[in-house]
Enzyme design. Structure first.
Site, PDB file in Angstrom:
ATOM      1  N   TYR A  52       0.822  -1.204   0.000  1.00  0.00           N
ATOM      2  CA  TYR A  52       0.000   0.000   0.000  1.00  0.00           C
ATOM      3  C   TYR A  52       0.858   1.257   0.000  1.00  0.00           C
ATOM      4  O   TYR A  52       2.041   1.243   0.350  1.00  0.00           O
ATOM      5  CB  TYR A  52      -0.903   0.020   1.243  1.00  0.00           C
ATOM      6  CG  TYR A  52      -0.112   0.183   2.521  1.00  0.00           C
ATOM      7  CD1 TYR A  52       0.160   1.450   3.044  1.00  0.00           C
ATOM      8  CD2 TYR A  52       0.395  -0.928   3.180  1.00  0.00           C
ATOM      9  CE1 TYR A  52       0.933   1.595   4.185  1.00  0.00           C
ATOM     10  CE2 TYR A  52       1.166  -0.790   4.306  1.00  0.00           C
ATOM     11  CZ  TYR A  52       1.427   0.475   4.814  1.00  0.00           C
ATOM     12  OH  TYR A  52       2.205   0.614   5.929  1.00  0.00           O
ATOM     13  N   PHE A  62       2.519   9.768   3.274  1.00  0.00           N
ATOM     14  CA  PHE A  62       2.906   9.639   4.681  1.00  0.00           C
ATOM     15  C   PHE A  62       3.310   8.225   5.065  1.00  0.00           C
ATOM     16  O   PHE A  62       3.896   8.002   6.126  1.00  0.00           O
ATOM     17  CB  PHE A  62       1.782  10.123   5.606  1.00  0.00           C
ATOM     18  CG  PHE A  62       0.544   9.258   5.605  1.00  0.00           C
ATOM     19  CD1 PHE A  62       0.435   8.164   6.442  1.00  0.00           C
ATOM     20  CD2 PHE A  62      -0.516   9.557   4.755  1.00  0.00           C
ATOM     21  CE1 PHE A  62      -0.710   7.371   6.447  1.00  0.00           C
ATOM     22  CE2 PHE A  62      -1.663   8.766   4.753  1.00  0.00           C
ATOM     23  CZ  PHE A  62      -1.755   7.676   5.592  1.00  0.00           C
ATOM     24  N   ASP A  63       3.029   7.249   4.207  1.00  0.00           N
ATOM     25  CA  ASP A  63       3.423   5.876   4.535  1.00  0.00           C
ATOM     26  C   ASP A  63       3.403   5.026   3.271  1.00  0.00           C
ATOM     27  O   ASP A  63       2.601   5.260   2.362  1.00  0.00           O
ATOM     28  CB  ASP A  63       2.490   5.283   5.589  1.00  0.00           C
ATOM     29  CG  ASP A  63       3.034   3.996   6.192  1.00  0.00           C
ATOM     30  OD1 ASP A  63       4.229   3.709   5.993  1.00  0.00           O
ATOM     31  OD2 ASP A  63       2.277   3.290   6.882  1.00  0.00           O
ATOM     32  N   ILE A  82      -7.594   0.629  10.229  1.00  0.00           N
ATOM     33  CA  ILE A  82      -8.657   1.628  10.272  1.00  0.00           C
ATOM     34  C   ILE A  82      -9.917   1.082   9.620  1.00  0.00           C
ATOM     35  O   ILE A  82      -9.871   0.208   8.764  1.00  0.00           O
ATOM     36  CB  ILE A  82      -8.214   2.943   9.603  1.00  0.00           C
ATOM     37  CG1 ILE A  82      -7.809   2.722   8.147  1.00  0.00           C
ATOM     38  CG2 ILE A  82      -7.095   3.610  10.396  1.00  0.00           C
ATOM     39  CD1 ILE A  82      -7.489   4.003   7.390  1.00  0.00           C
ATOM     40  N   TYR A 108      -8.507   8.158  11.157  1.00  0.00           N
ATOM     41  CA  TYR A 108      -7.981   8.394  12.505  1.00  0.00           C
ATOM     42  C   TYR A 108      -8.698   9.495  13.259  1.00  0.00           C
ATOM     43  O   TYR A 108      -8.287   9.882  14.348  1.00  0.00           O
ATOM     44  CB  TYR A 108      -6.475   8.691  12.416  1.00  0.00           C
ATOM     45  CG  TYR A 108      -5.753   7.591  11.692  1.00  0.00           C
ATOM     46  CD1 TYR A 108      -5.602   6.343  12.272  1.00  0.00           C
ATOM     47  CD2 TYR A 108      -5.283   7.775  10.394  1.00  0.00           C
ATOM     48  CE1 TYR A 108      -4.987   5.306  11.595  1.00  0.00           C
ATOM     49  CE2 TYR A 108      -4.667   6.746   9.709  1.00  0.00           C
ATOM     50  CZ  TYR A 108      -4.519   5.524  10.311  1.00  0.00           C
ATOM     51  OH  TYR A 108      -3.915   4.495   9.634  1.00  0.00           O
ATOM     52  N   PHE A 125      -5.563   5.888  -0.105  1.00  0.00           N
ATOM     53  CA  PHE A 125      -4.659   4.740  -0.130  1.00  0.00           C
ATOM     54  C   PHE A 125      -4.740   4.026  -1.471  1.00  0.00           C
ATOM     55  O   PHE A 125      -5.830   3.885  -2.050  1.00  0.00           O
ATOM     56  CB  PHE A 125      -5.019   3.727   0.968  1.00  0.00           C
ATOM     57  CG  PHE A 125      -4.658   4.127   2.355  1.00  0.00           C
ATOM     58  CD1 PHE A 125      -3.393   3.852   2.860  1.00  0.00           C
ATOM     59  CD2 PHE A 125      -5.575   4.768   3.164  1.00  0.00           C
ATOM     60  CE1 PHE A 125      -3.056   4.211   4.150  1.00  0.00           C
ATOM     61  CE2 PHE A 125      -5.251   5.134   4.457  1.00  0.00           C
ATOM     62  CZ  PHE A 125      -3.978   4.856   4.963  1.00  0.00           C
TER      63      PHE A 125
END
Length: 250
Positions: A52, A62-63, A82, A108, A125
């Site tokens: 992902y 961010f990731d 999540i 979040y 995502f």
């Protein structure tokens, strides 16, 4: 940019803080399939491996599991990720790639996730399903349940007494409540279950919509020692809408 422990930090925040998973009709989850897969389909309670990437609304990455060159493993629909993932990944097939645009309430929320995700952040995502293992239990639709009942397998209605009284129950179903009004599991349920079924016996659990029984059957199959317990898809809601036989509770 380094993302070595980013997702695992966020995952811990989800579990520890108990972020709300209420779905907002004004901010729906958006799903876009980029590529269809051809393998096993991701179902609730299946163990999955995914790659992902995650972006903030402004396009900030961010990731990314790709940066770590290691797929992320988790079980779907048990709150390990999540809520937007638990909802949005269902139905993907191995090899498929899906874009999930997730509102903050399904991500979040007002807390955010440390320095990585600010409060009230909508996220995007790209998820690639690498591998999916089937859930460790079998779900029956109402037609399959009716056929199983012809061979006299036991049906256990795990709803509460007020639910039984309101809708009635499947004829000859055993009434054994598993969750209280707050949704908390009743600790005495496993011991009571032993009075009605043996560990190697086939039996079906039914609730209102199939959600409670799916959670329970998953536990029974993994840890409870009941490998032949069945979940009834869509529960009594579907049974009633199909005008199947009902027994009143006085």
């Amino acid at each position: 940019m380094k993302f070595r422990n980013a997702f695992f930090t966020i995952l811990l925040l989800v579990i520890v803080t108990g972020i709300s998973t209420n779905i907002s009709a004004a901010q729906p989850l958006e799903i876009e399939d980029i590529r269809s897969g051809k393998g096993i389909t991701a179902q609730p309670y299946a163990e999955l491996e995914v790659h992902y990437r995650g972006w903030l609304k402004d396009g900030t990455l961010f990731d990314s599991s790709h940066e770590r060159d290691k797929p992320f493993k988790f079980t779907l629909s048990v709150g390990q990720v999540i809520h937007g993932w638990d909802i949005g990944i269902v139905g993907m097939t191995e090899g498929g790639i899906r874009i999930l645009s997730i509102p903050a309430k399904l991500a979040y929320g007002s807390r955010g996730a440390g320095k990585l995700v600010p409060p009230n952040a909508d996220l995007k995502f790209e998820v690639q399903l690498i591998k999916a293992n089937s859930p460790p239990f079998i779900s029956l639709n109402t037609e399959e349940l009716a056929k199983k009942m012809e061979s006299r397998i036991k049906v256990i209605d795990i709803r509460r007494e007020d639910e039984w009284t309101t809708t009635g129950v499947i004829p000859n179903a055993i009434q054994l409540t598993a969750f209280d009004k707050r949704g908390q599991f009743i600790a005495s349920f496993p011991q009571q279950l032993k009075e009605y079924v043996s560990p190697d016996e086939e039996f079906a659990l039914i609730c209102r919509s199939g959600n409670r029984t799916a959670r329970l059957v998953n536990w029974l199959a993994n840890k409870g020692g009941y490998p032949n317990a069945y979940n009834v898809l869509h529960g009594m809601n579907r049974w009633i809408t199909e005008s199947r036989s009902i027994q009143s509770i006085n």
